[in-house]
Design a protein around this motif. Structure first.
Motif: not given
Length: 885
Positions: A446-474
């Protein structure tokens, strides 16, 4: 998607499937798409038709064979009575078939089910037949998650039409499974919701003039005497059939027996003129070893027999996907009289799985599909070891489980991109029998899913050079590239869809003490596709349907056939997302599942062979009790005392391979020299013939093969099994004095430059090998699938004919090649290990034994050392999971 949209899509799909069924030739995808657009226009629907087309295309190719039955040919029984009864109107059966068509079943599948259930009904007694007393005992063997419930519901409907008046369905040992079965029976047979707060007509009950059966159970209440007494029901006076759905529980069965005897039995203690049918779903589940009185297998079995004994006219039909179970071979749980009384003496019916079934063959036996579906777990032991206590501290989850979670999120995003957002999508996690550990796993996920959810919300619409800096997006991108880069979408598309995953994502702990309910129906009513992560133990393992199961993660140590196969909830139907399914298992489990899948396939072939030879279920029972795997199921109990046990074993229709091989270079040098010597001499002077993958020598005397095997040096861990195989070969030598020898030498393999040497077959070396002197091969298999067909020439066509059967549905396998070869086969291999610290080439062999030697057995002396060498120690049955979850 709105409820209206879902309803329209379902109606269009059903109309399209019905229309395609009338076409004389298989339509192309373009034709199906064109017809879908035409029907959608009639309905005024302008939505997405992709899933409509996918389901319709699947319906076009879906077929199901008639199966095969083994019957007591000496019994005075006419299985054609069904066709001779002109007075039967088939009201319930026709309504059920209409219900299935409305549910989107292809017409040809509905017809196949009708044909099969009619055949099974024929094996029961005609309820209107003459005679004051009679009983029948049978078994239906299906596949895990393949539609056994649909089959026995169809049998119930037909039995009710024919005149069976009292029907009992025993639906496992857990409340959630009983409730699930009750809901299905409500829709498909009773026709009315059994929810006391919602007594509306459902399913078949919405059809005009439907004659509703009576029932004394509902989705909340199992059978109890108070409810029954309030009804004042005299079953002999009731015109419609009566059906009960109950748990396999001593208290429930005792209450039912008492009520039947007190209120309905005559003075002599019997209920007359009420033909009774008892369906025992998960019939093997009474074999659970437990200290709980309510689940005691002997008491449970005795109560079932007592209830059957109350009725002057009764039929018992067990349904199971794991036939290596109590009714054949569990002497630890039952005395002879208890076990034998429910033995399927009258018939055994093996169901065919539909062609679209995602089963053990695809997951474990087919090398092409297995490689993409199954992922080994190599890191769980350091986090949640096989053997752990109820209060074991869980400090963290294994990285492989987090990777599986990443896969699940990616798979859900892809399903949404495919227009499947309104379909359920689930992940199953089964790593412990203990409730506290299950809850700890849920908290970490549940904790992991919450962190991934937050990472996705912040990064899913961002350019790859930005989103790829996030460990969960990677992590998500790594999962996509490792598993799903070839499924029709690029990463940018999947990343943009990630935010659609989380709205209806929920985590559940599913066990007998949990108040969390995995209720897909509630979401369906709202037009929502649930995204569920289910964490549990036995409750996930027995019959509970997990809708849209896409990712499975299981790390369990049991070697018990029935428990392990039932844990395989990943089997089933995955139309539109089969390519996304992944199954994470320990290497031991992968090996064992593959072994069981092979054994189960061979078992069905034995039924077919015995049917051809006009043998009875009794002979089949003798064969199963002498089956080599019988001991592996019960040995954990028998070996606790440390005493040696002598058992009879038969290798009829089996392959025995040296899957544990020696790494000693000197041993392998001597083995290859032995092969070269026999090769030069033509294995007793026989001519060498080429095959697609090496050479074959035909009509080799068995004593030449004996000489080779005796001199062939095995690792000590396999020496006992080699000795058993030689003993069995000698025992059948009078009937089979000649054998074939197959030298596997693939044209593209390395080596083979010197005369009389084999080209090598590359094999992966798994981690955690047992010691430094041996190598245990992946899936405990040496030969590749299909090798036994080499050199068969014209007989290959006969094997394919046997595999396809009457309906042309089956795929040919080594078991079919074994049937047509009809003589022993020695296979010799040169293996090139692919991995560190193992140097080849390494010599290995396999012996394929023909079918038909049912009564030929050898005595095998076993002890704890033998058991450890075969499968490792199984879970302690005294600690079975039902005590804890």
């Amino acid at each position: 998607m709105s409820i209206t949209g879902i309803t329209q899509e379902k109606n269009i799909t059903n109309a399209l499937i019905s229309g395609l069924a009338n076409m004389t030739e298989t339509p192309t995808r373009e034709q199906v798409e064109d017809k879908a657009r035409q029907i959608a226009a009639v309905f005024g629907y302008s939505g997405d038709l992709r899933n409509v087309v996918i389901e319709a295309m699947a319906s076009v190719v879906t077929r199901m064979g008639a199966g095969i039955s083994l019957v007591d040919t000496n019994a005075n029984h006419d299985d054609q009575w069904v066709h001779k009864r002109s007075d039967v109107s088939w009201t319930y059966a026709n309504a059920y078939e209409e219900f299935l068509r409305n549910e989107g079943w292809p017409p040809q599948m509905v017809q196949s089910l009708s044909d099969v259930t009619t055949r099974i009904l024929g094996h029961l007694q005609d309820p209107l037949s003459e005679g004051t007393t009679w009983n029948r005992r049978g078994l239906v063997i299906g596949h895990v998650q393949s539609g056994k419930t649909a089959n026995y519901t169809g049998l119930i409907a037909r039995a009710a039409d024919a005149g069976y008046k009292f029907i009992i369905v025993i639906a496992g040992i857990h409340n959630n499974l009983r409730k699930q079965t009750q809901q299905r029976i409500d829709e498909a047979f009773i026709g009315q919701s059994s929810d006391p707060n919602d007594r509306r007509y459902v399913g078949v009950g919405t059809m005009p003039n439907y004659p509703h059966p009576g029932t004394l159970t509902n989705i909340y209440e199992d059978f109890n005497k108070n409810t029954a007494d309030k009804s004042g029901l005299k079953i002999s006076k009731y015109s419609a059939p009566i059906i009960l759905v109950i748990k396999k529980n001593v208290t429930t069965l005792t209450a039912l027996h008492k009520w039947l005897k007190e209120l309905n039995a005559a003075g002599d203690g019997q209920i007359r003129d009420v033909p009774m049918l008892l369906i025992d779903d998960e019939a093997d589940n009474a074999s659970i070893n437990t200290n709980k009185d309510d689940l005691d297998p002997t008491k449970t079995n005795a109560m079932i027999r007592s209830i059957l004994g109350l009725f002057a006219k009764s039929c018992y039909v067990g349904y199971t996907a794991t036939p290596f179970a109590n009714i054949f071979i569990n002497p630890d749980s039952y005395s002879d009289d208890v076990r034998e009384e429910l033995f399927p003496r009258d018939f055994i019916y093996c169901l065919d799985a539909p062609t679209t079934y995602f089963g053990a063959e695809k997951v474990f036996l087919n090398e092409a599909t297995s490689e993409s579906v199954v992922i080994p777990i190599d890191d769980c032991e350091d986090f949640i070891p096989y053997s752990h206590k109820r209060d074991a501290p869980i400090q963290e989850l294994p990285p492989s489980l987090y990777r599986a979670l990443d896969e699940f999120i990616i798979a859900r995003a892809i399903r949404n991109l495919r227009g499947q957002a309104a379909k359920h999508c689930s992940m199953m996690v089964n790593v412990s029998r203990y409730v506290p550990v299950q809850k700890a796993v849920r908290d970490f996920l549940s904790l992991r899913e919450k962190r991934i959810r937050e990472a996705v919300l912040a990064n899913y619409a961002m350019p790859e050079n930005v989103s790829s800096k996030n460990i969960y997006m990677r992590g998500l991108r790594n999962a996509f590239e490792a598993e799903y880069s070839d499924v029709g979408f690029i990463w940018e598309e999947v990343k943009s869809a990630l935010n659609t995953v989380f709205e209806h994502l929920h985590l559940y702990v599913i066990n007998s003490k949990s108040d969390e309910v995995l209720d897909y129906t509630r979401y369906e009513k709202e037009g929502i596709g649930l995204t569920a992560i289910a964490i549990g133990g036995l409750s996930l393992s027995r019959g509970l349907t997990i809708e849209g199961l896409t990712i499975s993660y299981m790390y369990r140590n049991t070697k018990m056939y029935d428990t392990l196969m039932q844990m395989g909830r990943w089997f089933g139907y995955r139309i539109g997302f089969e390519d996304l399914c992944r199954v994470h298992l320990s290497r031991d489990s992968i090996n064992w599942y593959s072994h069981i899948a092979d054994a189960s396939e061979e078992l069905v072939q034995q039924v077919k062979r015995m049917r051809r030879d006009r043998l009875s279920p009794k002979e089949f029972g003798f064969y199963v009790r002498a089956h080599p795997d019988r001991l592996l199921i019960t040995a954990a109990n028998k070996m606790r005392s440390g005493k040696k046990e002598t058992v009879e074993q038969s290798f009829s229709g089996r392959m025995r391979e040296s899957y544990i091989v020696s790494l000693d270079p000197d041993v392998n040098t001597r083995n290859f020299a032995l092969l070269s010597k026999h090769w030069r001499s033509g294995f007793g002077g026989r001519p060498e013939e080429k095959t697609k993958k090496g050479y074959i020598f035909r009509d080799v005397p068995v004593d030449v093969i004996d000489d080779f095997l005796i001199r062939f040096e095995c690792h000590s861990a396999f020496a006992g099994q080699k000795s058993d195989a030689i003993s069995y070969l000698e025992r059948i030598s009078k009937k089979h004095p000649l054998a074939d020898v197959l030298l596997i030498s693939p044209p593209n393999g390395s080596g083979g430059e010197s005369p009389f040497t084999l080209r090598n077959q590359e094999r992966v070396v798994g981690k955690d090998q047992p010691d430094g002197t041996s190598w245990r091969l992946n899936k405990d298999r040496v030969a590749s699938r299909g090798d036994e067909g080499l050199g068969l020439d014209d007989l290959c066509d006969e094997a394919k004919k046997i595999a396809k059967g009457e309906d042309g549905c089956g795929a040919v396998s080594d078991t079919h090649y074994r049937m047509v070869r009809n003589r022993p086969l020695l296979m010799i291999h040169s293996l090139e290990p692919k991995g560190d610290n193992v140097v080849g080439p390494i010599a290995a062999f396999g012996i394929s034994f023909p079918y038909g030697d049912y009564s030929t057995t050898i005595n095998v002396v076993v002890n704890k050392v033998w058991l450890k060498q075969m499968v490792g120690y199984a879970d302690d049955p005294a600690e079975e999971e039902d005590q804890y979850d």
